[in-house]
Structures are given as C-alpha cells and as structure tokens.
Design a protein around this motif. Structure first.
Motif, PDB file in Angstrom:
ATOM      1  N   CYS A   1       0.451  20.125  45.793  1.00  0.00           N
ATOM      2  CA  CYS A   1      -0.258  20.050  47.895  1.00  0.00           C
ATOM      3  C   CYS A   1       1.215  20.227  48.791  1.00  0.00           C
ATOM      4  CB  CYS A   1      -0.341  18.606  48.043  1.00  0.00           C
ATOM      5  SG  CYS A   1      -2.265  18.038  47.664  1.00  0.00           S
ATOM      6  N   ALA A   2       1.017  21.203  49.205  1.00  0.00           N
ATOM      7  CA  ALA A   2       2.015  21.599  50.053  1.00  0.00           C
ATOM      8  C   ALA A   2       2.350  20.549  51.094  1.00  0.00           C
ATOM      9  CB  ALA A   2       2.345  22.909  51.013  1.00  0.00           C
ATOM     10  N   PRO A   3       3.376  20.156  51.951  1.00  0.00           N
ATOM     11  CA  PRO A   3       3.187  19.277  53.038  1.00  0.00           C
ATOM     12  C   PRO A   3       2.628  20.065  54.285  1.00  0.00           C
ATOM     13  CG  PRO A   3       5.455  19.993  52.379  1.00  0.00           C
ATOM     14  CD  PRO A   3       5.141  20.623  51.897  1.00  0.00           C
ATOM     15  N   GLU A   4       2.151  19.322  55.128  1.00  0.00           N
ATOM     16  CA  GLU A   4       1.722  19.530  55.986  1.00  0.00           C
ATOM     17  C   GLU A   4       2.607  19.582  57.307  1.00  0.00           C
ATOM     18  OE1 GLU A   4      -2.064  18.066  58.044  1.00  0.00           O
ATOM     19  OE2 GLU A   4      -2.371  18.636  56.187  1.00  0.00           O
ATOM     20  N   TYR A   5       3.277  18.472  57.596  1.00  0.00           N
ATOM     21  CA  TYR A   5       4.546  18.603  58.054  1.00  0.00           C
ATOM     22  C   TYR A   5       5.650  17.763  57.247  1.00  0.00           C
ATOM     23  CZ  TYR A   5       3.712  13.615  58.793  1.00  0.00           C
ATOM     24  OH  TYR A   5       3.135  12.424  58.834  1.00  0.00           O
ATOM     25  N   VAL A   6       6.832  18.533  57.628  1.00  0.00           N
ATOM     26  CA  VAL A   6       7.431  17.613  57.634  1.00  0.00           C
ATOM     27  C   VAL A   6       8.824  17.055  59.092  1.00  0.00           C
ATOM     28  CG1 VAL A   6      11.389  18.331  56.537  1.00  0.00           C
ATOM     29  CG2 VAL A   6       8.430  19.902  55.585  1.00  0.00           C
ATOM     30  N   ASP A   7       9.010  16.094  58.575  1.00  0.00           N
ATOM     31  CA  ASP A   7       9.260  15.444  59.887  1.00  0.00           C
ATOM     32  C   ASP A   7      11.452  14.784  60.322  1.00  0.00           C
ATOM     33  OD1 ASP A   7      10.231  13.595  61.999  1.00  0.00           O
ATOM     34  OD2 ASP A   7       8.469  12.601  61.877  1.00  0.00           O
ATOM     35  N   ILE A   8      12.184  15.027  60.193  1.00  0.00           N
ATOM     36  CA  ILE A   8      13.462  15.445  59.432  1.00  0.00           C
ATOM     37  C   ILE A   8      13.729  14.299  61.370  1.00  0.00           C
ATOM     38  CG2 ILE A   8      13.977  17.336  58.582  1.00  0.00           C
ATOM     39  CD1 ILE A   8      15.366  18.119  61.011  1.00  0.00           C
TER      40      ILE A   8
ATOM     41  N   ALA B   1      -0.993   7.918  46.199  1.00  0.00           N
ATOM     42  CA  ALA B   1      -1.484   8.122  47.248  1.00  0.00           C
ATOM     43  C   ALA B   1      -2.602   9.319  46.868  1.00  0.00           C
ATOM     44  CB  ALA B   1      -1.152   9.054  48.794  1.00  0.00           C
ATOM     45  N   TYR B   2      -2.088  10.540  45.818  1.00  0.00           N
ATOM     46  CA  TYR B   2      -3.029  11.466  45.481  1.00  0.00           C
ATOM     47  C   TYR B   2      -3.954  10.960  44.533  1.00  0.00           C
ATOM     48  CZ  TYR B   2      -4.319  15.874  42.513  1.00  0.00           C
ATOM     49  OH  TYR B   2      -4.498  17.194  42.598  1.00  0.00           O
ATOM     50  N   ASP B   3      -3.916   9.937  43.786  1.00  0.00           N
ATOM     51  CA  ASP B   3      -4.828   9.532  42.514  1.00  0.00           C
ATOM     52  C   ASP B   3      -5.648   8.772  43.675  1.00  0.00           C
ATOM     53  OD1 ASP B   3      -2.881  10.149  40.193  1.00  0.00           O
ATOM     54  OD2 ASP B   3      -2.490   8.233  39.786  1.00  0.00           O
ATOM     55  N   ALA B   4      -6.018   8.045  44.434  1.00  0.00           N
ATOM     56  CA  ALA B   4      -6.297   7.767  45.840  1.00  0.00           C
ATOM     57  C   ALA B   4      -7.209   8.562  46.295  1.00  0.00           C
ATOM     58  CB  ALA B   4      -5.745   6.526  45.903  1.00  0.00           C
ATOM     59  N   GLY B   5      -6.967   9.817  45.968  1.00  0.00           N
ATOM     60  CA  GLY B   5      -7.991  10.765  46.864  1.00  0.00           C
ATOM     61  C   GLY B   5      -7.215  11.468  47.782  1.00  0.00           C
TER      62      GLY B   5
ATOM     63  N   VAL C   1      12.066   4.952  51.193  1.00  0.00           N
ATOM     64  CA  VAL C   1      11.693   5.036  49.825  1.00  0.00           C
ATOM     65  C   VAL C   1      12.441   5.870  49.104  1.00  0.00           C
ATOM     66  CG1 VAL C   1       9.371   5.953  48.058  1.00  0.00           C
ATOM     67  CG2 VAL C   1       9.039   5.654  50.456  1.00  0.00           C
ATOM     68  N   PRO C   2      13.020   5.072  48.312  1.00  0.00           N
ATOM     69  CA  PRO C   2      14.465   5.755  47.788  1.00  0.00           C
ATOM     70  C   PRO C   2      13.817   6.328  46.895  1.00  0.00           C
ATOM     71  CG  PRO C   2      13.665   4.259  45.934  1.00  0.00           C
ATOM     72  CD  PRO C   2      13.164   3.878  47.632  1.00  0.00           C
ATOM     73  N   TYR C   3      14.724   7.610  47.331  1.00  0.00           N
ATOM     74  CA  TYR C   3      13.973   9.881  46.737  1.00  0.00           C
ATOM     75  C   TYR C   3      13.959   9.793  44.998  1.00  0.00           C
ATOM     76  CZ  TYR C   3      18.459  10.728  44.866  1.00  0.00           C
ATOM     77  OH  TYR C   3      19.830  11.495  44.362  1.00  0.00           O
ATOM     78  N   GLU C   4      14.532   8.616  44.334  1.00  0.00           N
ATOM     79  CA  GLU C   4      13.846   8.208  42.963  1.00  0.00           C
ATOM     80  C   GLU C   4      12.062   8.656  42.693  1.00  0.00           C
ATOM     81  OE1 GLU C   4      16.413   6.855  44.250  1.00  0.00           O
ATOM     82  OE2 GLU C   4      18.511   7.716  43.071  1.00  0.00           O
ATOM     83  N   LYS C   5      11.733   7.168  43.416  1.00  0.00           N
ATOM     84  CA  LYS C   5      10.617   6.513  43.781  1.00  0.00           C
ATOM     85  C   LYS C   5       9.620   7.675  44.923  1.00  0.00           C
ATOM     86  CE  LYS C   5      11.210   2.027  42.230  1.00  0.00           C
ATOM     87  NZ  LYS C   5      11.491   1.041  42.785  1.00  0.00           N
ATOM     88  N   ALA C   6      10.005   8.419  45.512  1.00  0.00           N
ATOM     89  CA  ALA C   6       8.689   9.390  46.304  1.00  0.00           C
ATOM     90  C   ALA C   6       7.668   9.683  45.751  1.00  0.00           C
ATOM     91  CB  ALA C   6       9.993  10.378  46.456  1.00  0.00           C
ATOM     92  N   TYR C   7       8.223  10.401  44.081  1.00  0.00           N
ATOM     93  CA  TYR C   7       6.936  11.166  43.378  1.00  0.00           C
ATOM     94  C   TYR C   7       5.636  10.061  42.760  1.00  0.00           C
ATOM     95  CZ  TYR C   7       4.342  12.978  40.099  1.00  0.00           C
ATOM     96  OH  TYR C   7       3.466  13.800  39.454  1.00  0.00           O
TER      97      TYR C   7
ATOM     98  N   GLY D   1      -8.710   0.851  54.663  1.00  0.00           N
ATOM     99  CA  GLY D   1      -9.513   2.129  54.861  1.00  0.00           C
ATOM    100  C   GLY D   1      -8.287   3.708  54.435  1.00  0.00           C
ATOM    101  N   LYS D   2      -9.329   4.072  53.768  1.00  0.00           N
ATOM    102  CA  LYS D   2      -8.445   5.747  53.177  1.00  0.00           C
ATOM    103  C   LYS D   2      -7.933   7.059  54.501  1.00  0.00           C
ATOM    104  CE  LYS D   2      -9.878   8.993  50.297  1.00  0.00           C
ATOM    105  NZ  LYS D   2     -10.742  10.203  49.405  1.00  0.00           N
ATOM    106  N   PRO D   3      -6.538   6.569  54.645  1.00  0.00           N
ATOM    107  CA  PRO D   3      -6.942   8.021  55.574  1.00  0.00           C
ATOM    108  C   PRO D   3      -6.688   9.321  55.096  1.00  0.00           C
ATOM    109  CG  PRO D   3      -4.718   7.400  54.266  1.00  0.00           C
ATOM    110  CD  PRO D   3      -5.752   6.607  53.295  1.00  0.00           C
ATOM    111  N   ASP D   4      -6.965  10.423  55.758  1.00  0.00           N
ATOM    112  CA  ASP D   4      -7.102  11.479  55.164  1.00  0.00           C
ATOM    113  C   ASP D   4      -5.838  12.431  54.953  1.00  0.00           C
ATOM    114  OD1 ASP D   4      -9.589  11.818  56.582  1.00  0.00           O
ATOM    115  OD2 ASP D   4      -8.923  12.310  57.997  1.00  0.00           O
ATOM    116  N   ARG D   5      -4.834  11.867  55.486  1.00  0.00           N
ATOM    117  CA  ARG D   5      -2.966  12.317  55.258  1.00  0.00           C
ATOM    118  C   ARG D   5      -2.275  11.015  55.375  1.00  0.00           C
ATOM    119  NH1 ARG D   5      -1.787  15.675  60.924  1.00  0.00           N
ATOM    120  NH2 ARG D   5      -1.842  13.222  61.685  1.00  0.00           N
ATOM    121  N   ILE D   6      -1.143  11.447  54.527  1.00  0.00           N
ATOM    122  CA  ILE D   6      -0.257  10.229  54.345  1.00  0.00           C
ATOM    123  C   ILE D   6       1.025  10.836  54.221  1.00  0.00           C
ATOM    124  CG2 ILE D   6      -0.120  10.558  51.550  1.00  0.00           C
ATOM    125  CD1 ILE D   6      -0.850   7.592  54.378  1.00  0.00           C
ATOM    126  N   SER D   7       2.246  10.118  54.953  1.00  0.00           N
ATOM    127  CA  SER D   7       3.326  10.433  54.942  1.00  0.00           C
ATOM    128  C   SER D   7       4.222   9.663  54.867  1.00  0.00           C
ATOM    129  CB  SER D   7       3.623  10.959  56.016  1.00  0.00           C
ATOM    130  OG  SER D   7       5.116  11.607  56.370  1.00  0.00           O
TER     131      SER D   7
END
Ligand code: PLP
Length: 407
Positions: A217-224, A173-177, A161-167, A129-135
């Motif tokens: 798109c700014a992150p809605e949440y930052v989870d540390i 996910a962005y391309d999936a809408g 996800v290694p940070y080099e692959k984060a983008y 399914g297509k989630p509304d939000r992803i992290s």
C-alpha cells in the motif's frame, strides 16, 4: 506592513495598554506566500497546514483559512478552534502525543488526517472505531532543532514510533483491515538549513518505501512536519525556502522512483515560519535599578513570554523612539524567579521608567505559552491589518482568573 524603522508603537501601546502582543497580518500573508509559492513551483501536490500550536488566536487562524491552507492540531481544543475559524475537517491534520482514548474519541473523524504517536494509540483507536486511513508519526532516529528543548526526534525524543518499529505499527493497522496510509515525522523546530529538510525527507522516504513495498500500500501522503526556522539574531540568515522546497521535492521524487511509489501528497505543518516575525511584544519599563549590574524591570515577564527563560531564546529588542546613548542593561520581568530575564547585557538606549521596549519575533510560541504565574495575568493581543488595529483577545482580568475557582 509594519516597517520597524519607521513605525511608532506608542499610540498602540497607549490605546491598548501593555504588555501587549501585536501582530502584523500582512507579514503573515507574505510569509505564507513565500513558502507556498516555493513548494507549488517544485512539488505541486503540496498541501500546507498551519500548526495552530504556534499561535492559536482564531483571528490569526482566519488569515490561514483565507489563504487556502489547512491546520495542524495537537489537541481536541485546537481542532475545535480550527472548526470555529471555518476550516473543514478535510483540511485539518491531527498530530498528537500520548493520545488518550478521550482525545481520540473527540477527534475521530474520517476526514481528518490523524498522525498517531504510537502503536498503543492505534490500539485505543480501533476500540473506538475503524478509521478509513491511518498514519503514524515516525521518529527517524535523527532530529535537530534550534535548542535541545525543540528537538523532537532522535534517541532522547519522547515523540513518535521509532523507525525500527514502524513496520510493526503499520502491519498491525493492515491486519486490522486498514489499507489507506499516510506517514509523518516532525524532527525539530527552528531549522535554518535547507539540506537538513532534504536529509530527513530522504530518511522518511526510505522508511515509507520499504514499509509500503512490504505491505503493498503506497502512502497517500507524506507529512514532513514543520520546523522551518526564522532568524532571531542579526547574524543569522533567513531560511532559503526556494532551495528548501527544491531539495525536499528532489529527495521525494528520487525515492518514489527508487521504490516504485506513486507520488504522494506532500504535507507540511509549519508554525513558527508563518507567524514568528509577525509578532511584537510591547512592554513598558517600570523602573531601572543600579544594583551590581543595571536592571530594567518591565511590565512583561516570563509569564508573558517564556521562551528566554525556557530555552535561553533571544529576542532582538529596541526602544520606541530612542536610538542613541546606548549602554548594557539586563531587561527583566517582575516574576519571583531569577530566570525571569529577557536578555542579559542587552545594548539599548539608556532606559528610564515609562520607556516602551519592543521585542521582536514573538508571534510564535509567545502568547500561547503565557500563564498567570505570580498573579500576573495574560496580556491582550492586537492585530494590525490594512493599517487598522483591532483587539483580537482582551487582557485577562482578575474576574477571569477567579471564575475557575470553586467556592
Ligand atoms: C507535530 C508538529 N507539527 C508542526 C509543528 C510546528 O513546528 P514549527 O513551529 O517549528 O514549524 C510542531 C512543533 O512542535 C509539531 O510538534
């Protein structure tokens, strides 16, 4: 609240038997308040989630529910336990590791904040399914924990996800809408150094800033994540949560200014900090053996509390009602492994059969890691609240064990 200098553990041990996990509800509440107050003071947009993996007893979860926290879950069963304890889906976080399609199907819900471990997990999810939000859980390339086994980021870590692959992950996910994002990391457990948390927050915010400026798109949440440590030894200082909260919120706010990001919700997922020092393991000495060294065999074992055997963890211990006449002794369990040692050269009052040893700081990663190895079954759990003790999980029986076996 239990004052270990005054409390007599013997009546509880007699009433419920040993080995026994005993938890102090007021101590958990005090731990929650300390960290919650600190973050609310410096960053009011903080949301706290208790990491269920540290101690998953539903009666413990209910203490967090009453205190207004959410949960952080790592399996569909932990989500189920949170729901049974009364948490709404919007208060539940899910952070998996190598998520299967079955796991994703079981937890898929637009109210649950899901931190995926890998791009591959996203590919599985989008088929469901297509989630509304992803992290995504990002491995920022650095990690630190109290032991190697609890360091969960850096080059050797299996997580995220290694940070080099984060983008690449967010772009897919962005391309999936998908346009609503969060970002997550969990770099290690049992850290006692406030600056460390600020350092990793800074690093994650750099990734968030670059990432979201590129995608718009700014992150809605930052989870540390979690990782807030507790002292396991007398010479360790407790984590200064006020300084920790201050430094984290400064790092976050500076980077919001730098990258022109609206201030996100800050999510935290502590486990150990809330429950570790609220738990005691009560175990009785069965016999004392004078071998090449002195060994005291107790009725708990590595099957009851595996942290010493697994990580070389130390649990400060004392003998109920005895203080003097101390000597060095190796306290061990009855399991057929020589790593079944709770402590070598522990300096304890001369032990005899029947003595009650109380091990401290076992409320996190204690019972949850217990097993029935060697046919030694799981212990019971008791909660002390308002000076009343209550059984919150009964001792495992032979019948419980046998029920799972097929004819
Ligand atoms: C994703 C995640 N969040 C939170 C925690 C809780 O960590 P701690 O008990 O160190 O606070 C862990 C522990 O491993 C974790 O993996």
């Amino acid at each position: 609240m239990i004052d270990i200098n005054k409390y007599d553990f013997e009546p509880i041990a007699k009433k419920y038997g040993t080995p026994l996990y005993l938890y102090d509800a007021d101590r958990i509440r005090a731990n929650i308040k300390r960290i919650k107050d600190a973050f609310e003071k410096y960053y009011p947009k903080t949301e706290m989630h208790y990491s269920v993996k540290a101690n998953n007893n539903i009666h413990i979860l209910k203490i967090f529910k009453e205190a207004g926290l959410g949960t952080d879950c790592s399996s569909p069963l932990e989500v189920k336990l949170s729901r049974i304890a009364g948490f709404d889906e919007k208060d539940i976080l899910y952070t998996g590791n190598y998520e299967s399609s079955e796991d994703i199907k079981a937890i898929f819900n637009n109210d649950i904040c899901i931190n995926l471990d890998d791009i591959e997990s996203f590919r599985k999810m989008i088929k469901i399914g297509k989630p509304d939000r992803i992290s995504f859980r990002i491995n920022p390339g650095i990690g630190r924990g109290g032991h190697e086994g609890i360091t969960t980021a850096g080059a050797d870590a299996k997580f995220g996800v290694p940070y080099e692959k984060a983008y690449e992950a967010y772009k897919e996910a962005y391309d999936a809408g998908i346009r609503r994002f969060g970002i997550h990391m969990m770099t290690g457990s049992n850290n006692l150094e406030p600056y460390y948390f600020a350092e990793i927050t800074d690093k994650l915010m750099n990734i968030a800033g670059r990432l979201f400026n590129q995608l718009g798109c700014a992150p809605e949440y930052v989870d540390i994540g979690g990782g807030y440590g507790v002292p396991y030894e007398d010479d360790e200082d407790p984590l200064n949560v006020d300084v920790t909260a201050k430094l984290i919120s400064e790092a976050l706010q500076e980077k919001c200014v730098k990258y022109n990001l609206p201030e996100p919700v800050l999510k935290l997922e502590p486990g150990r900090y809330f429950v570790a020092d609220a738990g005691y393991l009560l175990t009785r000495v069965i016999s004392v053996k004078k071998s090449y060294k002195t060994f005291a065999g107790v009725d708990a074992g590595m099957n009851t509390l595996i942290r010493p055997a697994l990580y070389g963890a130390k649990h400060r211990s004392f003998v109920n009602g005895k203080e003097d006449n101390k000597e060095f002794v190796n306290v061990c369990g009855r399991i057929c492994e020589n790593s079944d040692i709770f402590g070598q050269n522990m300096f304890l009052p001369k032990l005899e059969a029947g003595d009650l040893i109380v091990m401290r700081d076992v409320g996190a990663y204690g019972y949850v890691m217990a097993s029935s190895y060697n046919g030694r079954l799981k212990p019971a759990e008791v909660l002390i609240d308002a000076n009343e003790s209550r059984l919150i999980r009964r001792r495992e029986t032979d019948e419980d064990f046998l029920t799972l076996l097929e004819e």
